[in-house]
Design an enzyme around this catalytic site. Structure first.
Site, mmCIF file in Angstrom:
data_model
loop_
_atom_site.group_PDB
_atom_site.id
_atom_site.type_symbol
_atom_site.label_atom_id
_atom_site.label_comp_id
_atom_site.label_asym_id
_atom_site.label_seq_id
_atom_site.Cartn_x
_atom_site.Cartn_y
_atom_site.Cartn_z
ATOM 1 N N LYS A 1 0.872 -1.170 0.000
ATOM 2 C CA LYS A 1 0.000 0.000 0.000
ATOM 3 C C LYS A 1 0.903 1.210 0.000
ATOM 4 C CE LYS A 1 -4.240 1.442 -0.167
ATOM 5 N NZ LYS A 1 -5.284 1.194 0.811
ATOM 6 N N SER B 1 -1.577 -1.616 -4.110
ATOM 7 C CA SER B 1 -2.698 -0.712 -3.899
ATOM 8 C C SER B 1 -2.166 0.612 -3.378
ATOM 9 C CB SER B 1 -3.695 -1.312 -2.902
ATOM 10 O OG SER B 1 -4.322 -2.455 -3.434
ATOM 11 N N LYS C 1 -12.886 -5.260 -12.347
ATOM 12 C CA LYS C 1 -12.855 -5.887 -11.022
ATOM 13 C C LYS C 1 -14.036 -6.836 -10.856
ATOM 14 C CE LYS C 1 -12.049 -2.890 -7.889
ATOM 15 N NZ LYS C 1 -12.355 -1.804 -6.930
ATOM 16 N N GLY D 1 1.955 -8.495 -13.519
ATOM 17 C CA GLY D 1 1.509 -9.529 -14.424
ATOM 18 C C GLY D 1 1.462 -9.022 -15.850
#
Length: 363
Positions: free
Chosen positions: A157, A225, A323, A349
């Site tokens: 984060k 995030s 999402k 990724g």
């Protein structure tokens, strides 16, 4: 040698509900002072002003304090906002334990670290990559991991840009990579992912012009995030170590695109659960703790050759659409909608896909 790990997933039944954590402590499953980190999904909009993350953060820290944790403010609580589609709010709790079966097999280990302060002018630039990489290396040491191949999941984060932090940079004679707060979330995530990739030897140090642009550069274990509630990289690194004991093991793979259910199954296999050639959720037998994944709308605007309009939709932002789509695919694999799916996966990724990590209880 690090201590063995207990890891459990609990539901979040309302915005400020931390009763699942409280029950685990009251029932003696974990001890409050042994909690290392929490990674969870909250039900807000997932944007810059998603205050459900702050409410959840406060609720979980209050429970830790009530049960005697000596420094609840120091525990990394990584909240990803937005449970679109069938996704369900939940939290995965990592804690050390003194009651773990001995084994020489690879078992779960966790390293928690904080980077140096990330200034607003660092976001989207090599300085942030370097600070994150240093923090990841520190987390590896804490987890007792020497070989980067034993790292299967790095959840971070990091700060994003707000009007206040942009103004602060300007007041010090600095500029920021961008001046839009919303897109800074994606930029913070992608820069962080490159820092993880550098630390684990997946890529060389990128040039400034490659950050958030060269999609051939990525980490296969990064899940990044960002939010308004901190000013440095909060790092939770999860891998496997032999000799520490415990019941849990982690594995990883990647989803090649938004429909790649096999990528999720491959991560579960990699975590040590035996599966048939064509697995079904019933084959998991309740032994899958959770899966953690990042997703991204394919910049081509197509999935498996078919056109979609996520990137052109002016009514619903593509963050929420992808999402929900990937959450549905993941829930169909696990049979459980309480899965960790986070968006904004540039450099995490392959482009249009994303990394997947799975934690299993091997008994």
């Amino acid at each position: 040698m690090p201590e063995p790990i207990e890891v459990r997933k609990v539901p979040i039944e309302s915005v400020t509900d931390a009763s699942g954590l409280s029950r685990l402590i009251a029932d003696g499953v974990i001890e409050a002072e042994r909690v290392l980190a929490v990674v969870g999904k909250t039900e807000g909009n997932g944007g810059v002003n998603d205050y459900t993350r702050i409410l959840a953060d406060r609720a979980f820290r209050e429970v830790l304090a009530e049960h005697g944790h000596p420094a609840p403010e120091s525990v990394p609580l990584v909240w990803s906002g937005g449970t679109d589609g069938v996704l369900s709010p939940h939290a995965t709790i990592f804690a050390t334990t003194a009651n773990a079966p001995a084994t020489e097999e690879p078992r779960l280990s966790v390293g928690v670290a904080m980077s140096e302060v990330i200034l607003p002018e660092d976001i989207g630039r090599p300085a942030m990559v370097e600070k994150v990489a240093a923090g990841v290396r520190e987390a590896m040491k804490i987890a007792g991991i020497d070989d980067p191949r034993d790292v299967h999941y790095v959840q971070t984060k990091t700060p994003l840009l707000t009007l206040a932090t942009i103004t602060d940079a300007k007041s010090r004679g600095q500029d920021t990579a961008i001046e839009e707060t919303g897109p800074s979330m994606d930029l913070s995530n992608s820069t962080t992912a490159l820092g993880i990739a550098v630390a684990l030897g997946e890529i060389d140090m990128p040039r400034a012009d490659q950050i958030h642009k060269d999609l051939s550069l990525y980490s296969s274990v990064a899940s990044c995030s960002s939010g308004v509630e901190l000013d440095r990289a909060q790092i939770v690194l999860v891998g496997n170590v032999r000799g520490i004991g415990g019941r849990y093991r982690i594995g990883h793979s990647v989803m090649k695109d938004a429909l790649d259910a096999e990528g999720i199954w491959e991560a579960i296999r990699n975590s040590g659960l035996p599966l048939p050639e064509r697995p079904h959720p019933s084959d998991l037998s309740g032994r899958l703790v959770n899966v953690f994944m990042k997703c991204e709308a394919d910049p081509s605007g197509r999935v498996r050759g078919r056109r979609n309009i996520m990137l052109d939709d002016s009514d619903v932002h593509w963050h929420r659409q992808i999402k929900a789509a990937v959450g549905g695919v993941a829930a169909s694999v696990t049979g459980d909608p309480a899965v960790f799916v986070s968006v904004a996966a540039v450099h995490q990724g392959p482009s249009g896909g994303g990394p997947v990590a799975a934690i299993s209880d091997l008994g």
